[in-house]
Enzyme design. Structure first.
Site, PDB file in Angstrom:
ATOM      1  CG  ASN A  32      81.179  51.382  61.528  1.00  0.00           C
ATOM      2  OD1 ASN A  32      80.118  50.747  61.591  1.00  0.00           O
ATOM      3  ND2 ASN A  32      82.244  50.915  60.893  1.00  0.00           N
ATOM      4  N   GLY A  36      74.782  48.636  61.375  1.00  0.00           N
ATOM      5  CA  GLY A  36      73.878  48.762  62.520  1.00  0.00           C
ATOM      6  C   GLY A  36      72.867  49.885  62.292  1.00  0.00           C
ATOM      7  CG  ASN A  92      85.491  46.196  59.729  1.00  0.00           C
ATOM      8  OD1 ASN A  92      85.257  47.394  59.765  1.00  0.00           O
ATOM      9  ND2 ASN A  92      84.796  45.312  60.421  1.00  0.00           N
ATOM     10  CE1 TYR A 141      82.348  36.777  60.804  1.00  0.00           C
ATOM     11  CE2 TYR A 141      81.853  34.440  60.662  1.00  0.00           C
ATOM     12  CZ  TYR A 141      81.726  35.646  61.312  1.00  0.00           C
ATOM     13  OH  TYR A 141      80.992  35.718  62.458  1.00  0.00           O
ATOM     14  CG  HIS A 189      71.913  34.275  58.681  1.00  0.00           C
ATOM     15  ND1 HIS A 189      72.182  35.300  59.541  1.00  0.00           N
ATOM     16  CD2 HIS A 189      73.106  33.758  58.329  1.00  0.00           C
ATOM     17  CE1 HIS A 189      73.495  35.402  59.708  1.00  0.00           C
ATOM     18  NE2 HIS A 189      74.073  34.477  58.973  1.00  0.00           N
ATOM     19  CG  LEU A 190      67.147  28.061  56.676  1.00  0.00           C
ATOM     20  CD1 LEU A 190      67.033  27.845  55.183  1.00  0.00           C
ATOM     21  CD2 LEU A 190      67.460  26.734  57.379  1.00  0.00           C
ATOM     22  CG  PHE A 208      71.895  26.153  49.500  1.00  0.00           C
ATOM     23  CD1 PHE A 208      71.454  26.429  48.213  1.00  0.00           C
ATOM     24  CD2 PHE A 208      72.013  27.225  50.392  1.00  0.00           C
ATOM     25  CE1 PHE A 208      71.146  27.727  47.816  1.00  0.00           C
ATOM     26  CE2 PHE A 208      71.712  28.524  49.998  1.00  0.00           C
ATOM     27  CZ  PHE A 208      71.265  28.776  48.711  1.00  0.00           C
ATOM     28  CG  ASP A 286      76.542  25.184  53.652  1.00  0.00           C
ATOM     29  OD1 ASP A 286      76.995  26.115  54.349  1.00  0.00           O
ATOM     30  OD2 ASP A 286      75.553  25.285  52.918  1.00  0.00           O
TER      31      ASP A 286
END
Ligand code: UFG
Length: 330
Positions: A32, A36, A92, A141, A189-190, A208, A286
């Site tokens: 969709n 992306g 979704n 998630y 992301h790291l 962190f 984490d």
């Protein structure tokens, strides 16, 4: 084989499309384009722009393109956002996947490869984590991925749908050619953040937590290169097609981890100048260590990751970000 790759214009999807093509398979992408990029599809791969929530379009794509198997990447993937907007994530990721499953059994009942995540495990004492570890996701998630795994298994039991589930650990890096890579609307992301910092788009890197029970006090993760992960999908779909597997679940990782400080040291070495760092409080949710037990995919599918050197992994990410400081936007 001919594959329908759902979510194939995204980060992992587009690298998988490339590896599928390199292995000689035909590919049609359904996406969709919410996160992306059509530009991530090279070599004239056909794109069907459709949403999984639109069942008739999904069914029509399966009927029109007659794939031999489906690979399903399409999902919202931000852990933090999933806690703030759960309905969006359940709709979704879970309802979308349900529509896809229904469309598959209503049409061709072809095998499915599904992208799942280490987030299904949540905090676990197991190090490394085997596939049969307890699953207690700590985020919406992770919950949506686990629910989808269970739906897929139920469709297997009820309708004989063959499937392979791949649970990814920390995916990183970019195609060595440097022309496709990670380009999310919100970066978290790291390695990606460190590259943005090296480009001057961020002031410094926050670490962190430095008080974890790990050798240098920072969290340890299993960083798997996106091209190796893409190859894992090729192996998975070929094994399904050959009837070697019909209901399998695999971790995908290297089987060993690197700490946040080790990753940042590797970025410093690749970039050539040290990034400013600041120790920040622990980030909620984490776990100290997340490392895959990857024995099963190595033994059963012959998974053989090519990118095992951290600096080499970081180098591919850096090549992409340096050449595309604003992702696919000009
Ligand atoms: N980190 C920092 N500073 C940053 C960003 C990250 O110190 O600026 C640390 C995090 O605290 C963590 C490590 O770097 O210890 C890796 O963090 P990432 O955000 O890169 O990745 P996660 O381990 O949080 O996320 C991964 C996947 C998710 C999946 C999750 C499962 O990317 O999709 O593992 O726990 F849900």
């Amino acid at each position: 084989m001919k594959l329908l790759v759902v979510g194939g214009a995204g980060y992992i999807g587009s690298h998988t499309v490339r590896q599928l093509r390199a292995a000689g398979h035909g590919v049609v992408v359904l996406d969709n384009l919410s996160s992306g990029h059509a530009e991530a599809l090279t070599n004239g791969v056909e794109l069907v722009r459709a949403d999984l929530l639109d069942y008739p379009s999904v069914k029509a794509a399966l009927e029109a393109h007659k794939p031999d198997a489906v690979i399903h990447f399409a999902a919202l993937i931000e852990v933090g956002e999933s806690m703030r907007a759960p309905a969006r994530y359940y709709r979704n990721n879970v309802v979308g996947s349900l529509n896809l499953l229904q469309a598959i059994v209503d049409t061709r009942k072809v095998p499915l490869v599904f992208s799942s995540t280490a987030a299904v495990y949540g905090t676990t004492d197991a190090v490394p984590i085997p596939e049969d570890a307890a699953m207690q996701p700590e985020s919406v998630y992770g919950e949506t991925k686990l629910m989808t795994e269970r739906m897929i298994h139920a469709f297997h039991t009820a309708h004989g749908l063959p499937y392979t589930i791949l649970r990814y650990f920390n995916v990183c890096g970019a195609a060595p050619a440097g022309d496709i890579g990670e380009a999310h609307p919100s970066q978290s992301h790291l390695i990606e953040l460190a590259c943005m910092t090296a480009l001057g788009q961020r002031e410094k890197m926050m670490i962190f937590g430095e008080d974890y029970d790990t050798p240098d006090g920072t969290c340890i993760r299993d960083y798997v290169h996106v091209q190796d992960l893409a190859d894992a999908h090729v192996l998975a779909v070929e094994a399904l097609n050959a009837g070697k597997t019909d209901a399998a679940t695999y971790n995908v990782g290297l089987g060993h981890g690197f700490s946040v400080k080790q990753v940042l040291d590797a970025v410093d070495a690749v970039v050539g100048t040290p990034l400013d760092r600041e120790i920040a409080p622990r980030r909620a949710g984490d776990p100290p260590r997340l490392v895959a037990d990857a024995t099963k995919i190595v033994q059963e599918l012959g998974f053989a990751p090519q990118f095992t050197d951290l600096q080499e992994i970081v180098q591919t990410a850096w090549n992409w970000h340096k050449g595309h400081p604003h992702g696919f936007e000009k």
